[in-house]
Write an enzyme that holds these catalytic residues in place. Structure first.
Site, PDB file in Angstrom:
ATOM      1  CG  ASP A 134       8.110   0.761   2.215  1.00 16.47           C
ATOM      2  OD1 ASP A 134       6.994   1.311   2.352  1.00 16.47           O
ATOM      3  OD2 ASP A 134       8.614   0.020   3.074  1.00 16.47           O
ATOM      4  NE  ARG A 168       0.292 -22.653   1.508  1.00 11.37           N
ATOM      5  CZ  ARG A 168       0.511 -23.458   0.463  1.00 11.37           C
ATOM      6  NH1 ARG A 168       1.035 -22.965  -0.644  1.00 11.37           N
ATOM      7  NH2 ARG A 168       0.201 -24.738   0.514  1.00 11.37           N
ATOM      8  CE1 TYR A 178       9.650  -0.215   9.811  1.00  8.48           C
ATOM      9  CE2 TYR A 178      10.176  -2.331   8.828  1.00  8.48           C
ATOM     10  CZ  TYR A 178       9.573  -1.587   9.818  1.00  8.48           C
ATOM     11  OH  TYR A 178       8.889  -2.230  10.832  1.00  8.48           O
ATOM     12  CE  LYS A 182       3.929  -0.055  10.394  1.00  5.29           C
ATOM     13  NZ  LYS A 182       5.146  -0.048   9.596  1.00  5.29           N
TER      14      LYS A 182
HETATM   15  C1  LIG Z   1       6.126  -0.970   9.278  1.00  4.56           C
HETATM   16  C2  LIG Z   1       6.876  -0.821   8.020  1.00  4.56           C
HETATM   17  C3  LIG Z   1       7.297  -1.945   7.295  1.00  4.56           C
HETATM   18  C4  LIG Z   1       7.089  -3.352   7.792  1.00  4.56           C
HETATM   19  O1  LIG Z   1       5.748  -3.668   7.842  1.00  4.56           O
HETATM   20  P1  LIG Z   1       5.102  -4.715   8.890  1.00  4.56           P
HETATM   21  O2  LIG Z   1       3.664  -4.621   8.594  1.00  4.56           O
HETATM   22  O3  LIG Z   1       5.495  -4.268  10.265  1.00  4.56           O
HETATM   23  O4  LIG Z   1       5.715  -6.051   8.565  1.00  4.56           O
HETATM   24  C5  LIG Z   1       7.962  -1.743   6.094  1.00  4.56           C
HETATM   25  N1  LIG Z   1       8.202  -0.494   5.628  1.00  4.56           N
HETATM   26  C6  LIG Z   1       7.832   0.599   6.316  1.00  4.56           C
HETATM   27  C7  LIG Z   1       8.139   1.947   5.753  1.00  4.56           C
HETATM   28  C8  LIG Z   1       7.152   0.476   7.522  1.00  4.56           C
HETATM   29  O5  LIG Z   1       6.781   1.571   8.198  1.00  4.56           O
END
Ligand SMILES: *Cc1c(COP(=O)(O)O)cnc(C)c1O
Length: 390
Positions: free
Chosen positions: A182, A57, A110, A207
């Site tokens: 982000d 952790r 998001y 992603k």
């Molecule tokens: C998918 C996504 C998230 C969240 O991520 P997870 O891996 O699904 O928790 C946050 N920001 C953006 C821009 C995303 O596409």
């Protein structure tokens, strides 16, 4: 010691030393904890991210390899990998904010992030002001004595507005605020927000970074070592830790990230241009098209424009639904950044909970179709889209 019995031998398995060689690939350290010869080294590792590995952790060598890889790509001082993108976003918010704090966020966010902010406001007495992603003056005007943090997205979902990172991060810095970006949609191949003044970069590594639709993960990268240590400490208590196997798959994905991004972007360009010229299509939203409101900014900030675009059909919601049920190669699925082309209709799925007014704030029409382009041959994709449009 006497000869060990089978019950003991099966528990204490041998670990042969590597004797002069090392693995090409980063090994998967699938272990929850680590063994020590020296109790002082054990104690020290509990308290800082760069001590000995102690417990999963807190840190793990495979997870650390991922953290160092992404920190290096983003130009950060350190990174904390998490079990999902939302884990990273929550670790940053909860690690840096206090009840009563005010934050400034861009309007198009998001969905999961928007939900977390609503929750912080409802449960912890925080306050939020939404500003356009490209308006540093609006940001300056929104600053209050209680403002702590500015939250941006390099490229927003699903109509791909591009944030004015240099302008917004500079305004945040002038006011002494932490700026968080982000960078999921751009990946560090297209944008490194720290170079534009960001303090923290978050990714859903689910992603583009992992790239194969087979793993969930997230990461927060910090420009500043002090901020990194603060959020690392908090994250060890939060428990949103990355699993070593997920980190290992993500590292494997990262090795082909630049190659994949090149194809994602090239495919998106071709499809966006052809859709834009199609009589059944009312509008295409991709920041590489000169008609996109973010085009000038995107052309300055990004070497290419990403693999996600959306489009509105002339026939609105019904036409969108018909398109969704007519494609054969593109898959109806959430998420993005994998090798397969995925499509979805935001108004009926990811943004279903939004009011009509909020949909407008995000630039979404009822019939908008979002495309996360994969790395297939573009002519096969176009043939699929053309038959679905027909
Ligand atoms: C998918 C996504 C998230 C969240 O991520 P997870 O891996 O699904 O928790 C946050 N920001 C953006 C821009 C995303 O596409």
């Amino acid at each position: 010691m006497t000869e060990l019995r089978p019950e003991t031998r099966t528990v204490h398995l041998p670990q042969p030393p590597l004797n002069g060689s090392r693995p090409i690939a980063v090994p998967l350290y699938q272990t929850s904890g680590f063994v020590f010869d020296d109790p002082a080294v054990f104690a020290d590792g509990m308290n800082r991210p760069d001590g000995a590995f102690v417990y999963g952790r807190l840190s793990n060598p495979t997870v650390r390899a991922l953290e160092e890889a992404v920190a290096g790509l983003e130009g950060g001082a350190g990174a904390v990998a998490t079990g999902s993108g939302m884990g990273a976003i929550n670790a940053v918010f909860l690690g840096l904010l206090q009840p009563g704090d005010h934050l400034i966020a861009q309007k198009a966010l998001y969905g999961g992030t928007a939900a977390v902010i609503n929750d912080l406001v409802a449960r912890f007495g925080m306050e939020v002001t939404y500003v356009p992603e490209d308006d540093p003056e609006a940001l300056r005007a929104a600053v209050r004595p209680s403002t702590k943090l500015v939250y941006l997205e390099t490229i927003a979902n699903p109509v791909t507005q591009v944030a004015d990172l240099p302008g917004m991060c500079a305004a945040a810095r002038e006011a002494g605020l932490v700026s968080v970006v982000d960078n999921t949609f751009a990946s560090p191949v297209l944008c490194r927000p720290i170079e534009h003044g960001a303090d923290v970069v978050v990714h859903s590594t689910t992603k583009y970074l992992s790239g194969h639709a087979d793993v969930l993960g997230g990461i927060a990268v910090f420009a500043d070592d002090g901020l990194y240590r603060k959020v690392w400490k908090f994250s060890t208590h939060l428990g949103a830790t990355a699993d070593p196997f997920a980190a290992w798959l993500t590292l494997r994905g990262i090795q082909t990230l630049p190659l994949r991004m090149e194809r994602h972007c090239a495919n998106a360009r071709e499809l966006a241009v052809r859709l834009d010229a199609h009589p059944a299509v009312a509008a295409v939203h991709w920041p590489g098209l000169p008609t996109h409101p973010s085009y000038a900014l995107a052309a300055k900030l990004l070497p290419d424009f990403g693999g996600v675009f959306s489009f509105d059909l002339v026939g609105g919601r019904a036409a969108g639904e018909r398109f969704m049920s007519s494609v054969r190669l593109a898959l109806l699925a959430p998420s993005l950044g994998g090798v397969e082309t995925l499509i979805m209709q935001p108004s009926t799925t990811s943004h279903k909970s939004l009011t009509a007014e909020e949909l407008v704030r995000h630039g979404i029409e009822e019939g908008t179709v979002r495309v996360a382009v994969g790395i297939e041959h573009v002519e096969d994709l176009w043939a699929d889209f053309a038959q679905a449009l027909a």
